[in-house]
Design a protein around this motif. Sequence first.
Motif, PDB file in Angstrom:
ATOM      1  N   SER A  46      -8.344  -7.996  39.990  1.00  0.00           N
ATOM      2  CA  SER A  46      -9.188  -6.576  39.664  1.00  0.00           C
ATOM      3  C   SER A  46      -9.092  -5.618  41.030  1.00  0.00           C
ATOM      4  CB  SER A  46     -10.545  -6.969  39.853  1.00  0.00           C
ATOM      5  OG  SER A  46     -11.019  -7.499  38.200  1.00  0.00           O
ATOM      6  N   SER A  47      -8.752  -4.420  40.694  1.00  0.00           N
ATOM      7  CA  SER A  47      -8.871  -3.565  42.021  1.00  0.00           C
ATOM      8  C   SER A  47     -10.334  -3.099  42.429  1.00  0.00           C
ATOM      9  CB  SER A  47      -7.982  -2.292  41.397  1.00  0.00           C
ATOM     10  OG  SER A  47      -8.640  -1.440  40.371  1.00  0.00           O
ATOM     11  N   GLY A  48     -10.260  -2.384  43.457  1.00  0.00           N
ATOM     12  CA  GLY A  48     -11.457  -1.572  43.937  1.00  0.00           C
ATOM     13  C   GLY A  48     -11.805  -2.132  45.315  1.00  0.00           C
ATOM     14  N   ALA A  49     -12.391  -1.266  46.098  1.00  0.00           N
ATOM     15  CA  ALA A  49     -12.955  -1.575  47.426  1.00  0.00           C
ATOM     16  C   ALA A  49     -14.106  -2.136  47.568  1.00  0.00           C
ATOM     17  CB  ALA A  49     -13.029  -0.012  47.996  1.00  0.00           C
ATOM     18  N   GLY A  50     -14.426  -2.705  48.852  1.00  0.00           N
ATOM     19  CA  GLY A  50     -15.564  -3.601  48.980  1.00  0.00           C
ATOM     20  C   GLY A  50     -16.662  -2.799  48.682  1.00  0.00           C
ATOM     21  N   VAL A  51     -17.753  -3.346  48.545  1.00  0.00           N
ATOM     22  CA  VAL A  51     -19.161  -2.507  48.459  1.00  0.00           C
ATOM     23  C   VAL A  51     -20.174  -3.011  49.502  1.00  0.00           C
ATOM     24  CG1 VAL A  51     -18.638  -1.699  46.045  1.00  0.00           C
ATOM     25  CG2 VAL A  51     -19.846  -4.074  46.576  1.00  0.00           C
ATOM     26  N   PRO A  52     -21.201  -2.275  49.770  1.00  0.00           N
ATOM     27  CA  PRO A  52     -22.188  -2.477  51.005  1.00  0.00           C
ATOM     28  C   PRO A  52     -23.265  -3.494  50.503  1.00  0.00           C
ATOM     29  CG  PRO A  52     -22.648  -0.492  49.897  1.00  0.00           C
ATOM     30  CD  PRO A  52     -21.329  -0.620  49.406  1.00  0.00           C
ATOM     31  N   SER A  53     -23.597  -3.699  48.943  1.00  0.00           N
ATOM     32  CA  SER A  53     -24.641  -4.517  48.393  1.00  0.00           C
ATOM     33  C   SER A  53     -24.341  -5.293  47.287  1.00  0.00           C
ATOM     34  CB  SER A  53     -25.843  -3.914  48.093  1.00  0.00           C
ATOM     35  OG  SER A  53     -25.739  -2.892  46.831  1.00  0.00           O
ATOM     36  N   ILE A  54     -24.714  -6.233  47.229  1.00  0.00           N
ATOM     37  CA  ILE A  54     -24.789  -7.437  45.865  1.00  0.00           C
ATOM     38  C   ILE A  54     -24.859  -6.501  44.768  1.00  0.00           C
ATOM     39  CG2 ILE A  54     -25.637  -9.513  45.013  1.00  0.00           C
ATOM     40  CD1 ILE A  54     -23.631 -10.014  47.488  1.00  0.00           C
ATOM     41  N   ASP A  55     -26.088  -5.605  44.940  1.00  0.00           N
ATOM     42  CA  ASP A  55     -26.498  -4.833  43.693  1.00  0.00           C
ATOM     43  C   ASP A  55     -25.283  -4.226  42.883  1.00  0.00           C
ATOM     44  OD1 ASP A  55     -29.221  -5.513  44.403  1.00  0.00           O
ATOM     45  OD2 ASP A  55     -29.889  -3.714  44.937  1.00  0.00           O
ATOM     46  N   VAL A  56     -24.407  -3.733  43.667  1.00  0.00           N
ATOM     47  CA  VAL A  56     -23.254  -2.928  43.071  1.00  0.00           C
ATOM     48  C   VAL A  56     -22.626  -4.040  42.146  1.00  0.00           C
ATOM     49  CG1 VAL A  56     -21.122  -1.853  43.414  1.00  0.00           C
ATOM     50  CG2 VAL A  56     -23.351  -1.518  45.148  1.00  0.00           C
ATOM     51  N   LEU A  57     -22.243  -5.194  42.716  1.00  0.00           N
ATOM     52  CA  LEU A  57     -21.363  -6.176  42.147  1.00  0.00           C
ATOM     53  C   LEU A  57     -22.331  -6.429  40.573  1.00  0.00           C
ATOM     54  CD1 LEU A  57     -20.330  -8.543  44.937  1.00  0.00           C
ATOM     55  CD2 LEU A  57     -19.009  -6.439  43.744  1.00  0.00           C
ATOM     56  N   GLU A 107     -12.527  -0.238  33.367  1.00  0.00           N
ATOM     57  CA  GLU A 107     -12.613   0.849  34.660  1.00  0.00           C
ATOM     58  C   GLU A 107     -14.278   0.928  34.794  1.00  0.00           C
ATOM     59  OE1 GLU A 107     -10.497   2.112  36.346  1.00  0.00           O
ATOM     60  OE2 GLU A 107      -8.395   1.342  35.439  1.00  0.00           O
ATOM     61  N   VAL A 108     -14.695   0.687  36.071  1.00  0.00           N
ATOM     62  CA  VAL A 108     -16.098   0.856  36.424  1.00  0.00           C
ATOM     63  C   VAL A 108     -16.029   1.304  37.693  1.00  0.00           C
ATOM     64  CG1 VAL A 108     -18.487  -0.452  36.582  1.00  0.00           C
ATOM     65  CG2 VAL A 108     -16.336  -1.484  34.871  1.00  0.00           C
ATOM     66  N   ASP A 109     -16.658   2.448  38.187  1.00  0.00           N
ATOM     67  CA  ASP A 109     -16.650   2.985  39.060  1.00  0.00           C
ATOM     68  C   ASP A 109     -15.824   2.834  40.216  1.00  0.00           C
ATOM     69  OD1 ASP A 109     -19.211   4.193  38.242  1.00  0.00           O
ATOM     70  OD2 ASP A 109     -20.155   2.406  38.729  1.00  0.00           O
ATOM     71  N   GLY A 110     -14.721   3.377  39.800  1.00  0.00           N
ATOM     72  CA  GLY A 110     -13.363   3.311  40.871  1.00  0.00           C
ATOM     73  C   GLY A 110     -12.699   1.853  40.759  1.00  0.00           C
ATOM     74  N   ALA A 111     -13.076   1.055  40.204  1.00  0.00           N
ATOM     75  CA  ALA A 111     -12.360  -0.351  40.042  1.00  0.00           C
ATOM     76  C   ALA A 111     -12.004  -0.641  38.394  1.00  0.00           C
ATOM     77  CB  ALA A 111     -13.498  -1.390  40.600  1.00  0.00           C
ATOM     78  N   ALA A 112     -11.007  -1.540  38.498  1.00  0.00           N
ATOM     79  CA  ALA A 112     -10.226  -1.915  37.089  1.00  0.00           C
ATOM     80  C   ALA A 112     -10.862  -3.574  37.280  1.00  0.00           C
ATOM     81  CB  ALA A 112      -9.043  -1.755  37.093  1.00  0.00           C
ATOM     82  N   LEU A 113     -11.738  -3.787  36.380  1.00  0.00           N
ATOM     83  CA  LEU A 113     -12.205  -5.084  36.626  1.00  0.00           C
ATOM     84  C   LEU A 113     -11.488  -5.916  35.386  1.00  0.00           C
ATOM     85  CD1 LEU A 113     -16.071  -4.562  36.554  1.00  0.00           C
ATOM     86  CD2 LEU A 113     -14.298  -4.986  38.523  1.00  0.00           C
ATOM     87  N   THR A 114     -10.661  -7.053  35.894  1.00  0.00           N
ATOM     88  CA  THR A 114      -9.926  -7.975  34.877  1.00  0.00           C
ATOM     89  C   THR A 114     -10.910  -9.067  34.383  1.00  0.00           C
ATOM     90  OG1 THR A 114      -7.849  -7.557  36.043  1.00  0.00           O
ATOM     91  CG2 THR A 114      -7.962  -9.369  34.819  1.00  0.00           C
ATOM     92  N   TYR A 115     -10.945  -9.322  33.220  1.00  0.00           N
ATOM     93  CA  TYR A 115     -11.648 -10.320  32.508  1.00  0.00           C
ATOM     94  C   TYR A 115     -11.046 -10.935  31.478  1.00  0.00           C
ATOM     95  CZ  TYR A 115     -12.317  -7.019  28.680  1.00  0.00           C
ATOM     96  OH  TYR A 115     -12.377  -6.092  27.710  1.00  0.00           O
TER      97      TYR A 115
END
Length: 259
Positions: free
Chosen positions: A63-74, A5-13
């Motif tokens: 992975s869940s989560g909304a889109g983000v406005p910049s590559i920096d967030v990814l 879980e990272v800032d509102g997203a569940a990252l699958t890896y």
Amino acid sequence: MPQLEVDGAALTYDDEGPRDGDGVPLVFVHGWTANRHRWDHQLAHFCERRRVVRLDLRGHGESSGAGVPSIDVLAKDVLALLDHLKIERFAIIGHSMGGMIAQTIALSHPERVERMVLVNSIGRMTYSRGRALLMAASTLAPFKVFLAANIQRAFAPGHPREEIREYIRASAETPREVVMTLYGAMRAFDVLDRVGEIRTPTLMVHGYHDIQLPVSQMLRMAKAYPDAVIRIVDAGHELPVEKPAELTKALDSFLGDRG
């Protein structure tokens, strides 16, 4: 599959391979509307002797989560995962948008990146006036038409149509909001004037037939990189699935046991 879980997203890896293997861990980052399975060939090859990490970016794949406005967030998402896995130093391999993420990390945390590979990626999306107008107009098309057109043209001429249709179907599973928000983030991405700061040994592998991010733009960027290694492959923009074995061979030569 494990998730973080990272800032509102569940990252699958995936985190595979020996912890005490040859060299630093390898981190694979996929591109826009794709998922971690773009790297299946590379994972199978490298995980026998090296630790390999790959993830579905937020809103992609599993992975869940909304889109983000910049590559920096990814980029922060990727670093959060590596911190969670206690990986301090690594080699990062990014395709397309994943290469933009890799460059962002190399600029913000150069001490952590031992080697970098950019696959069909650039430091700034540059268009002629006519091309810019065409791209802007394409966003007004129905979403499925917009997505299908972008995926179709990502492959070199002659690629099997059924495979292309399958990738279009897979990309359409990415939520519209994520696709369009990150499309804007990619168009806003610009580190071209800073890439000369990157001292990380870098390999650039690009498809000769790439019309999404043309090879001419990669070569323009490459001039600013100190001692970049350049490899041009007879493929389009989707090099990891068009020529997976050739890409793996190029990675092996560059990374090898020297990672």
